[in-house]
Design a protein around this motif. Structure first.
Motif, PDB file in Angstrom:
ATOM      1  N   ARG A  90       0.860  -1.175   0.000  1.00 12.17           N
ATOM      2  CA  ARG A  90       0.000   0.000   0.000  1.00 12.17           C
ATOM      3  C   ARG A  90       0.901   1.231   0.000  1.00 12.17           C
ATOM      4  NH1 ARG A  90      -3.388  -0.120   5.117  1.00 12.17           N
ATOM      5  NH2 ARG A  90      -3.860   1.984   4.385  1.00 12.17           N
ATOM      6  N   VAL A  91       0.635   2.138  -0.917  1.00  8.37           N
ATOM      7  CA  VAL A  91       1.487   3.310  -1.079  1.00  8.37           C
ATOM      8  C   VAL A  91       0.701   4.571  -0.764  1.00  8.37           C
ATOM      9  CG1 VAL A  91       2.918   4.647  -2.681  1.00  8.37           C
ATOM     10  CG2 VAL A  91       2.824   2.142  -2.877  1.00  8.37           C
ATOM     11  N   LYS A  92       1.294   5.432   0.065  1.00  9.36           N
ATOM     12  CA  LYS A  92       0.748   6.762   0.321  1.00  9.36           C
ATOM     13  C   LYS A  92       1.781   7.780  -0.112  1.00  9.36           C
ATOM     14  CE  LYS A  92       0.447   8.442   4.578  1.00  9.36           C
ATOM     15  NZ  LYS A  92       1.212   9.740   4.553  1.00  9.36           N
ATOM     16  N   LEU A  93       1.322   8.818  -0.796  1.00  9.97           N
ATOM     17  CA  LEU A  93       2.223   9.893  -1.183  1.00  9.97           C
ATOM     18  C   LEU A  93       2.229  10.970  -0.114  1.00  9.97           C
ATOM     19  CD1 LEU A  93       1.466  10.491  -4.980  1.00  9.97           C
ATOM     20  CD2 LEU A  93       3.051   8.870  -3.910  1.00  9.97           C
ATOM     21  N   ASN A  94       3.419  11.482   0.186  1.00 12.36           N
ATOM     22  CA  ASN A  94       3.582  12.659   1.034  1.00 12.36           C
ATOM     23  C   ASN A  94       4.041  13.809   0.160  1.00 12.36           C
ATOM     24  OD1 ASN A  94       2.963  11.286   3.379  1.00 12.36           O
ATOM     25  ND2 ASN A  94       5.074  10.933   3.969  1.00 12.36           N
ATOM     26  N   ALA A  95       3.326  14.917   0.186  1.00 14.04           N
ATOM     27  CA  ALA A  95       3.690  16.083  -0.618  1.00 14.04           C
ATOM     28  C   ALA A  95       3.787  17.307   0.282  1.00 14.04           C
ATOM     29  CB  ALA A  95       2.668  16.323  -1.721  1.00 14.04           C
ATOM     30  N   VAL A  96       4.921  17.983   0.240  1.00 12.14           N
ATOM     31  CA  VAL A  96       5.080  19.237   0.967  1.00 12.14           C
ATOM     32  C   VAL A  96       4.464  20.352   0.133  1.00 12.14           C
ATOM     33  CG1 VAL A  96       6.724  20.889   1.928  1.00 12.14           C
ATOM     34  CG2 VAL A  96       7.165  18.432   2.121  1.00 12.14           C
ATOM     35  N   ALA A  97       3.560  21.110   0.731  1.00 15.45           N
ATOM     36  CA  ALA A  97       2.875  22.200   0.023  1.00 15.45           C
ATOM     37  C   ALA A  97       3.775  23.428  -0.013  1.00 15.45           C
ATOM     38  CB  ALA A  97       1.557  22.524   0.723  1.00 15.45           C
ATOM     39  N   LEU A  98       4.131  23.860  -1.204  1.00 17.17           N
ATOM     40  CA  LEU A  98       5.049  24.981  -1.407  1.00 17.17           C
ATOM     41  C   LEU A  98       4.342  26.070  -2.204  1.00 17.17           C
ATOM     42  CD1 LEU A  98       8.130  22.791  -2.385  1.00 17.17           C
ATOM     43  CD2 LEU A  98       7.735  23.906  -0.172  1.00 17.17           C
ATOM     44  N   ALA A  99       4.234  27.243  -1.603  1.00 18.85           N
ATOM     45  CA  ALA A  99       3.385  28.301  -2.154  1.00 18.85           C
ATOM     46  C   ALA A  99       3.740  28.678  -3.581  1.00 18.85           C
ATOM     47  CB  ALA A  99       3.461  29.536  -1.248  1.00 18.85           C
ATOM     48  N   HIS A 100       5.037  28.710  -3.919  1.00 19.48           N
ATOM     49  CA  HIS A 100       5.438  29.209  -5.233  1.00 19.48           C
ATOM     50  C   HIS A 100       5.870  28.118  -6.196  1.00 19.48           C
ATOM     51  CE1 HIS A 100       5.053  33.239  -3.723  1.00 19.48           C
ATOM     52  NE2 HIS A 100       5.922  33.002  -2.751  1.00 19.48           N
ATOM     53  N   ASP A 101       5.839  26.859  -5.775  1.00 20.26           N
ATOM     54  CA  ASP A 101       6.316  25.794  -6.656  1.00 20.26           C
ATOM     55  C   ASP A 101       5.212  24.833  -7.077  1.00 20.26           C
ATOM     56  OD1 ASP A 101       9.022  26.554  -6.906  1.00 20.26           O
ATOM     57  OD2 ASP A 101       9.453  25.765  -4.915  1.00 20.26           O
ATOM     58  N   ASN A 102       4.525  24.224  -6.102  1.00 24.09           N
ATOM     59  CA  ASN A 102       3.569  23.185  -6.485  1.00 24.09           C
ATOM     60  C   ASN A 102       2.136  23.462  -6.049  1.00 24.09           C
ATOM     61  OD1 ASN A 102       3.724  22.744  -3.732  1.00 24.09           O
ATOM     62  ND2 ASN A 102       4.212  20.556  -3.890  1.00 24.09           N
ATOM     63  N   ALA A 103       1.863  24.613  -5.467  1.00 26.94           N
ATOM     64  CA  ALA A 103       0.523  24.887  -4.936  1.00 26.94           C
ATOM     65  C   ALA A 103      -0.557  24.711  -6.000  1.00 26.94           C
ATOM     66  CB  ALA A 103       0.469  26.291  -4.342  1.00 26.94           C
ATOM     67  N   ALA A 104      -0.330  25.267  -7.185  1.00 26.59           N
ATOM     68  CA  ALA A 104      -1.344  25.188  -8.237  1.00 26.59           C
ATOM     69  C   ALA A 104      -1.518  23.767  -8.764  1.00 26.59           C
ATOM     70  CB  ALA A 104      -0.970  26.126  -9.377  1.00 26.59           C
ATOM     71  N   GLU A 105      -0.490  22.942  -8.573  1.00 25.90           N
ATOM     72  CA  GLU A 105      -0.501  21.579  -9.109  1.00 25.90           C
ATOM     73  C   GLU A 105      -1.115  20.564  -8.151  1.00 25.90           C
ATOM     74  OE1 GLU A 105       2.816  18.212 -10.445  1.00 25.90           O
ATOM     75  OE2 GLU A 105       3.448  20.178  -9.700  1.00 25.90           O
ATOM     76  N   LEU A 106      -1.274  20.919  -6.891  1.00 18.89           N
ATOM     77  CA  LEU A 106      -1.678  19.928  -5.895  1.00 18.89           C
ATOM     78  C   LEU A 106      -3.001  19.228  -6.219  1.00 18.89           C
ATOM     79  CD1 LEU A 106      -0.471  21.677  -2.617  1.00 18.89           C
ATOM     80  CD2 LEU A 106       0.502  19.654  -3.732  1.00 18.89           C
ATOM     81  N   PRO A 107      -4.032  19.931  -6.706  1.00 16.34           N
ATOM     82  CA  PRO A 107      -5.257  19.196  -7.066  1.00 16.34           C
ATOM     83  C   PRO A 107      -5.007  18.120  -8.127  1.00 16.34           C
ATOM     84  CG  PRO A 107      -5.715  21.531  -6.871  1.00 16.34           C
ATOM     85  CD  PRO A 107      -4.230  21.386  -6.805  1.00 16.34           C
ATOM     86  N   ASP A 108      -4.183  18.418  -9.124  1.00 15.47           N
ATOM     87  CA  ASP A 108      -3.879  17.426 -10.155  1.00 15.47           C
ATOM     88  C   ASP A 108      -3.083  16.259  -9.580  1.00 15.47           C
ATOM     89  OD1 ASP A 108      -5.159  18.908 -12.103  1.00 15.47           O
ATOM     90  OD2 ASP A 108      -3.335  19.890 -12.804  1.00 15.47           O
ATOM     91  N   LEU A 109      -2.146  16.550  -8.661  1.00 18.53           N
ATOM     92  CA  LEU A 109      -1.373  15.491  -8.020  1.00 18.53           C
ATOM     93  C   LEU A 109      -2.292  14.575  -7.209  1.00 18.53           C
ATOM     94  CD1 LEU A 109       1.384  14.227  -7.241  1.00 18.53           C
ATOM     95  CD2 LEU A 109       1.505  15.890  -5.371  1.00 18.53           C
ATOM     96  N   ILE A 110      -3.213  15.171  -6.475  1.00 11.93           N
ATOM     97  CA  ILE A 110      -4.160  14.392  -5.673  1.00 11.93           C
ATOM     98  C   ILE A 110      -5.036  13.523  -6.572  1.00 11.93           C
ATOM     99  CG2 ILE A 110      -6.145  14.547  -4.117  1.00 11.93           C
ATOM    100  CD1 ILE A 110      -4.846  17.254  -3.140  1.00 11.93           C
ATOM    101  N   ALA A 111      -5.568  14.107  -7.634  1.00 12.23           N
ATOM    102  CA  ALA A 111      -6.444  13.359  -8.540  1.00 12.23           C
ATOM    103  C   ALA A 111      -5.684  12.207  -9.206  1.00 12.23           C
ATOM    104  CB  ALA A 111      -7.022  14.302  -9.590  1.00 12.23           C
ATOM    105  N   TRP A 112      -4.436  12.466  -9.605  1.00  8.86           N
ATOM    106  CA  TRP A 112      -3.618  11.408 -10.220  1.00  8.86           C
ATOM    107  C   TRP A 112      -3.405  10.267  -9.235  1.00  8.86           C
ATOM    108  CZ3 TRP A 112       1.218   9.595  -8.677  1.00  8.86           C
ATOM    109  CH2 TRP A 112       1.862   8.735  -9.566  1.00  8.86           C
ATOM    110  N   ALA A 113      -3.047  10.606  -8.002  1.00  5.03           N
ATOM    111  CA  ALA A 113      -2.795   9.580  -6.993  1.00  5.03           C
ATOM    112  C   ALA A 113      -4.053   8.785  -6.688  1.00  5.03           C
ATOM    113  CB  ALA A 113      -2.260  10.234  -5.722  1.00  5.03           C
ATOM    114  N   HIS A 114      -5.155   9.464  -6.493  1.00  4.59           N
ATOM    115  CA  HIS A 114      -6.405   8.768  -6.192  1.00  4.59           C
ATOM    116  C   HIS A 114      -6.826   7.876  -7.359  1.00  4.59           C
ATOM    117  CE1 HIS A 114      -7.785  11.739  -2.818  1.00  4.59           C
ATOM    118  NE2 HIS A 114      -6.715  11.040  -2.499  1.00  4.59           N
ATOM    119  N   GLY A 115      -6.519   8.287  -8.572  1.00  2.61           N
ATOM    120  CA  GLY A 115      -6.824   7.463  -9.731  1.00  2.61           C
ATOM    121  C   GLY A 115      -6.031   6.171  -9.761  1.00  2.61           C
ATOM    122  N   ARG A 116      -4.915   6.154  -9.056  1.00  2.00           N
ATOM    123  CA  ARG A 116      -4.094   4.948  -8.967  1.00  2.00           C
ATOM    124  C   ARG A 116      -4.334   4.183  -7.666  1.00  2.00           C
ATOM    125  NH1 ARG A 116       1.606   4.978 -11.690  1.00  2.00           N
ATOM    126  NH2 ARG A 116       1.460   3.043 -10.519  1.00  2.00           N
ATOM    127  N   GLY A 117      -5.287   4.639  -6.870  1.00  2.00           N
ATOM    128  CA  GLY A 117      -5.563   3.978  -5.593  1.00  2.00           C
ATOM    129  C   GLY A 117      -4.595   4.345  -4.490  1.00  2.00           C
TER     130      GLY A 117
END
Length: 346
Positions: A172-199
């Motif tokens: 079982r794999v869980k992703l840990n993502a550090v939220a960074l205001a100027h680097d990945n903030a806008a991408e986080l919804p897509d990262l979450i959706a991608w991960a959830h799509g893979r279970g």
């Protein structure tokens, strides 16, 4: 050096009674750093030119086993193997296989691992065979160029291949993502959706003021309270009464069907039910991530202490566990603690 033996007369005497701090919190979760080294240089975690510890200061695998086993005898039910990057430590698989005896005896519920994923393609199968059932993979972006920048040279394809291998091995794999205001903030919804799509579950983490690094954490800090409010503008988030033994608070995302966790050391202190302590690869026991408290267990065992002496040192350290940390991010202030996250072990 022989592993800790809880069945000995000394061990039975020393382990009598639960491992509880002065605030009544039972410690049931130990994070064990096996190395301060890593094959990546994440900008929020490490300095670009890190000075790593000499081998003599790092606990041997036998010493790591002895201390971890003492904690198991004291009632710890979960071990998490961390680093740096744990899979760069030579012989780490043997350590995990050895600690697996506590799984087979029923003394331990699980052994887990936090990794950057770069070596998972090689280790996923052997980890599953050793008794590991779930792992955390640190991944902040799905953009190769941004990944390379954040990790100072890392190859995203290796991490993705590692995740594939882990899932194929039944982990079982869980992703840990550090939220960074100027680097990945806008991408986080897509990262979450991608991960959830893979279970895969996802946990978001606020950047923590630990260690001197080149990046300005004041500029990078993103409150997860604010981020959750943004996510709720287009997703339905349902709170879950779930605990995996760590500080995350979980929700289910109705639209994806996946789980999402929030670790908020700044915007929402999570200390009231803290059940965990951290052992560094040098044998230093930290009972609070955000304080400079420390107990030198390496000195205890290398002085020839008995199993009972080791347990007494552990009990004394846990008894002094602070009520909570005092993280804050301020341009005018130094980091809350001087040690780097890679040294502490996550």
């Amino acid at each position: 050096m022989t592993p800790y033996d809880a069945s000995s007369p000394q061990g039975q005497t020393a382990t009598a009674g639960p491992l509880v701090d002065s605030f009544g919190r039972a410690v049931s979760y130990l994070r064990v750093s096996v190395t301060d080294r890593c094959d990546l240089r994440c900008v929020y975690c490490m300095s670009e030119h890190m000075s790593f510890l000499p081998k003599a200061q790092v606990l041997t695998l036998e010493e790591l086993d002895r201390i971890a086993s003492a904690f198991v005898a004291l009632g710890v039910r979960k071990l998490r193997i961390t680093g740096g990057e744990p899979l760069v430590r030579k012989g780490v698989l043997g350590l995990i296989e050895g600690l697996g005896r506590h799984l087979r005896s029923g003394a331990l519920d699980e052994i887990t691992l936090t990794t950057n994923g770069t070596r998972l393609a090689e280790f996923a199968g052997p980890l599953a065979e050793a008794g590991v059932r779930r792992i955390n993979v640190s991944l902040d972006t799905l953009k190769p160029e941004l990944f390379r920048a954040l990790t100072r040279g890392g190859d995203l394809s290796k991490v993705l291949a590692g995740i594939d291998a882990a899932q194929a091995a039944g982990l079982r794999v869980k992703l840990n993502a550090v939220a960074l205001a100027h680097d990945n903030a806008a991408e986080l919804p897509d990262l979450i959706a991608w991960a959830h799509g893979r279970g895969l579950d996802v946990t978001l983490i606020e950047t923590m003021p630990m260690g001197e690094v080149e990046a300005d954490r004041t500029d990078q800090y993103l409150s997860l309270t604010a981020l959750r409010a943004e996510l709720e503008s287009f997703w339905t988030l349902r709170d879950l009464p779930l605990s995996t033994g760590g500080p995350a608070r979980y929700v289910q995302v109705a639209e994806t069907g996946g789980r999402l966790g929030f670790i908020t050391p700044l915007s929402h202190n999570f200390c009231e039910a803290c059940n965990r302590v951290r052992l560094t690869c040098t044998g230093t026991l930290h009972t609070c991530l955000g304080r400079e408290d420390a107990a030198d267990l390496r000195a205890v065992i290398r002085s020839g202490a008995s199993d009972e002496g080791l347990v007494q040192a552990i009990r004394a350290a846990v008894e002094a566990k602070p009520q909570g940390h005092d993280f804050h991010i301020d341009r005018a202030s130094p980091p809350a603690v001087a040690r780097h996250m890679s040294t502490t072990g996550g």
